[in-house]
Design a protein around this motif. Sequence first.
Motif, mmCIF file in Angstrom:
data_model
loop_
_atom_site.group_PDB
_atom_site.id
_atom_site.type_symbol
_atom_site.label_atom_id
_atom_site.label_comp_id
_atom_site.label_asym_id
_atom_site.label_seq_id
_atom_site.Cartn_x
_atom_site.Cartn_y
_atom_site.Cartn_z
ATOM 1 N N ASP A 1 60.326 55.823 68.846
ATOM 2 C CA ASP A 1 59.895 56.534 70.042
ATOM 3 C C ASP A 1 60.821 57.292 70.744
ATOM 4 O OD1 ASP A 1 57.486 54.792 69.699
ATOM 5 O OD2 ASP A 1 58.493 53.192 70.773
ATOM 6 N N LEU B 1 62.744 58.813 73.643
ATOM 7 C CA LEU B 1 63.325 57.997 74.769
ATOM 8 C C LEU B 1 63.793 59.130 75.925
ATOM 9 C CD1 LEU B 1 65.899 55.707 72.880
ATOM 10 C CD2 LEU B 1 63.492 55.207 73.712
ATOM 11 N N LYS C 1 65.350 55.795 87.848
ATOM 12 C CA LYS C 1 64.041 55.846 87.118
ATOM 13 C C LYS C 1 63.983 55.478 85.753
ATOM 14 C CE LYS C 1 60.623 59.900 87.484
ATOM 15 N NZ LYS C 1 60.631 61.299 87.676
ATOM 16 N N PHE C 2 64.905 55.674 84.985
ATOM 17 C CA PHE C 2 64.781 55.446 83.539
ATOM 18 C C PHE C 2 65.876 54.209 82.954
ATOM 19 C CE2 PHE C 2 63.245 59.565 83.825
ATOM 20 C CZ PHE C 2 61.998 59.534 83.465
ATOM 21 N N GLY D 1 66.621 51.111 83.131
ATOM 22 C CA GLY D 1 66.342 49.833 83.122
ATOM 23 C C GLY D 1 65.977 49.559 81.499
ATOM 24 N N LYS D 2 65.513 50.612 80.928
ATOM 25 C CA LYS D 2 65.091 50.487 79.486
ATOM 26 C C LYS D 2 66.061 51.695 78.509
ATOM 27 C CE LYS D 2 60.300 49.227 80.248
ATOM 28 N NZ LYS D 2 58.920 49.809 80.132
ATOM 29 N N PRO D 3 65.769 51.515 77.355
ATOM 30 C CA PRO D 3 66.565 52.221 76.554
ATOM 31 C C PRO D 3 66.523 53.852 76.857
ATOM 32 C CG PRO D 3 65.662 50.737 75.277
ATOM 33 C CD PRO D 3 64.941 50.386 76.487
ATOM 34 N N PHE D 4 67.663 54.397 76.844
ATOM 35 C CA PHE D 4 67.628 56.013 77.050
ATOM 36 C C PHE D 4 68.542 56.454 76.362
ATOM 37 C CE2 PHE D 4 70.460 54.172 80.228
ATOM 38 C CZ PHE D 4 71.344 55.086 80.433
ATOM 39 N N ASN E 1 72.000 50.238 78.835
ATOM 40 C CA ASN E 1 70.849 50.631 78.122
ATOM 41 C C ASN E 1 70.851 52.088 77.581
ATOM 42 O OD1 ASN E 1 69.055 48.201 78.380
ATOM 43 N ND2 ASN E 1 68.659 48.893 80.656
#
Lengths: 412, 389
Positions: free
Chosen positions: B130, B132, B199-200, B202-205, B231
Amino acid sequence: MTVAAEAGLMIQQVVPEAASVELADVLGRLKRGPALTPFSDEVMEFCAQFSRAIFKDAAALKFPELQALAFWMRKAELLRLRESFLASQRPEALLAPQGVAFHIPPANVDTIFVYSWLLSVLAGNKNVIRLSPRVSAQTDILCRLFNQTLAASPEAMRYSTVMLRYGHEREITQAISAAADIRVIWGGDRSVRTIREIPLPPHARELTFPDRYSFAVIRAARYLAMENRQSLAEQFYNDTFWFDQMACSSPHLVFWEGSLQDVRAASASFVVSVRDHAERKQYEVQPATRMNRFTFSCQEAIDGRASTYEDLGVLTVLGVDRFGQLSRDHCGGGLIFQYRLRELGELAPFIARRDQTMSYFGFEREELTAFAHRLNGRGIDRIVPVGQALNFNRFWDGNDMLLQFMRYVYIG
Amino acid sequence: MTNDEPMTFDDLLARPQFSLSQAEKEAALTPVLNELTAHHRARCPEYARLLDVIYPGGGVARSIAEAPYVPVGLFKTNRLQSVPDEEVFKTMTSSGTTGQQVSQIAIDRETARRQTTALSRIMMHVLGPDRLPMVMIESGTLIKDRLRFNARAAGVLGMANFGRQHFYALLDAAPAQAASHVADDMKLDVEGLRGFLQKFGGKPFLIFGFTFMVWQYLFQQIDGRGFDLSNGILIHSGGWKKLQEISIGNAEFRRRFAESCGLTRIYNFYGMVEQVGSVYLEGEDGYLYPPNFADVIIRDPLTFAEQPAGKPGLIQVVSALPLSYPGHSILTEDLGVIEGIDDSTCGRQGKYFSVIGRVPKAELRGCSDVHATEVSRNIASAERESVPV
C-alpha cells in the motif's frame, strides 16, 4: 608602477628567513643590496655548500629528486658550468647579470625552482621566487637547508635571494613583475597565459615554459640484441615514473623502429621489463590514477585513437596502428602509447612545436643530427638517451638558460 | 531452483527480491548480462569500439564477474546510447556542481518502465503493497522547477510514487533565491510536520530524503522536541560524505534517530543516475543488498581483480535494466567491501556489502600546473546522487 606605490602589501617570506614582511620593503632591500658578479667565488661556494647540505640531510635522503638536484649542484658540476660560461665570454662583449629575476615555478615539481634559481644566481642576478601555498615536504626541506647555508655565508649572498609564499594574488605578482628584469614562468600554458597578462618593465625579458610533449624512439633490433635489456627498462622507468609521468620531458609514446616481427618481440619483452622494475621499485599507483588511466584508455578506444589495450597493472599500454590516429593526449600516471615505424624519418610529419624531448635508444649521433636538421625547427628541443629525459641542463626548451640570465655589454 | 530453464528478466523481477542465492543469481544473471552486452554492441557504435579494443576476443562471460565493465566517467564525456534519438524519452543527468561535467543518460520508454517496475519491487519489500502517507525532506519548489530536472528532483519524484498525501517538509529560507534550491537555504516547517503527524502519525508512514538533508533539516531540528516518529519508515540516500565530515556514520545515525524519536525502520540505499532503478537497499542489519536483477563485484583498485569478501576495493555494479544505453556493467569510483554471501542475519540471500566512500583524488606531480588540475578534475567526478525513478 613603482615599488613604493605598492606599500602595504604583507606577504609570507620563507627565505632568507621565515617572517611576515612588507613586499615593498623586501623588493627595496633586494634592489639596494650589493650585487654578485657572474660565477663569483662566493656564489660558487654557497651553491656547493647548499649541495653538501642536501646530501647530508637525513630527511632529504628519502627523495631521489633532491639527491639528483644536489648532484647537479655539486662542486665539480659548478666548475664545469663556469668553464662553459668562460667559453661564452668574448673579447668584445662582457657578460653581465640581467638584474632582478622573478621565478614562478610550477606548484607540483618541487625541485624546478632550484634549477631555475641556480642558473640565475650563478649569472649574478638577484632572485625573487614565488612558492605555491601548497606545502610539500621537499620544498620545506630545501628552504630549511637554504636558510641554514645562508646563515654561514657572506653578506652579499643574503641579498641574492628571496622566496615568498603566496597564492594567485595578482597585485603581488604585479608588484614583483614591475621590479623584474627577467621573469621565468613555469607551470604550463595556463600559468603562462595568466601571468603574461601582468606587465613587465619594457626592457625586461621573459622565459616561458608552456605545456610540452615528449616521447621515446627505440630501434627494436638493437634492443633485442642487448645483453642486459633490463637496464634499458630501468632507464625508461626513471624517465617515466619519477614525476608520475607528468614531467614535460617524460615520454608518453614509444616509437619502435624496425620490422613488424622485431617490434612485436621487442615491445612484448620491454613492457614486461618496465612493469617488473616498477613493481620492484614499489611504484605506488593511487587508485584514482589507475581509474583515470582506465577511463582514458576506454575513451581513446571509443575515439579510435587506440587499436590495442594491454593492462599491466602499474602500466597501461595502448597500441596505435595507423599514423593518423597518433595524438598527444595523455593522462600520465603510467600510460604508454606504442607505434611502429619502419624508419626514423617516418616520424617527421608527426613532429610539432609542442614536442620537447625525444629520448632514444639504438640510434647513432649522425642519424639523430640528420633527423634534427630535417626537422629544421619544426619541433623537438632535446634529443637525449633513454634515461636522461629528466636531466636538467642549461639547454632547456630551446633556450640557453645561462645566457638568457645574462646580457652582453659590447665594448667597441 | 529446480527448473533448468534460465530465468528471464521478468522472472527475476517477479520473484520476491533478495531471494536468490549467489549461485542461483550467477546462473540467472550471467546469460542476461551476455545478452545485454551483445544488444549494446550491436546498437551503440562507441560501445562496440570500446569492446573491440579493451575486451578483444569479445568472449562471452562465464560468470557475472567476467562481464565487460565500463568506467563510470565515460558517461560524462560521451553520450552513449543504444537507441535512435527519436526513441529517447528523457535524458537523466547527474547533479554536479557548476563547472563539473555531468553524466548524461538516455532513457527510452522501455528502460523507464523497467526502472519503475524494478524500483517498486524493491520498495515493496520494506513498504508493503500500500501507498503510505509521505513526508518529503525537500522543498516543494524543487519539484515545480522543471527546467532544473536533475538527479535530485528526479529522485524525489521517483520516490513520491510510493506515497500519498505528500508533505514537503522544508521551506525555502530565502524565497528570492528559491529557484536555486540551494540546500543550505532551507529550514524545517515544524508546525507543518506536527500537523502531518497528528493526522497520520498513528499508523505507518513514509519519510524520504537525502541523507545529509534528513540529518540536518529533520533530525537536528526535531531532536529533543518530543516528536514521535515510531510509526515512520525512513528511506534515505545520497552518500555519507557530508555526515562523515561531522563524524556521523550509519550506526550513529540509526542510534540517534531511535533514541530521539523512536524511528527504527531506517533504510539507506546506494544507487546512481547511471543505473537508475537498480538500487541497493539496506537490510535490517545495516548492510546493502543487491536486488535479484543486479549485483556488485568488488575489484582491487590496482589490478581490478575481483576481491574476496572482506577485502575493500572499487565497486562494480551490474544490472539487467539498461536497454537504451550500455550501462549494464559499470565500474564506479566508489570504494566498498563485500560483508558476506548467503549468510545474512536478516533473511536476505546473495551478497551484501558496505560503501566505504569515494576514491580519494590523485595528487600527481608534474611540470605543468594545467595538467595537474585537468587530471584531478577528470577524476573528481560530479557528485552523483541516488535516483530512484
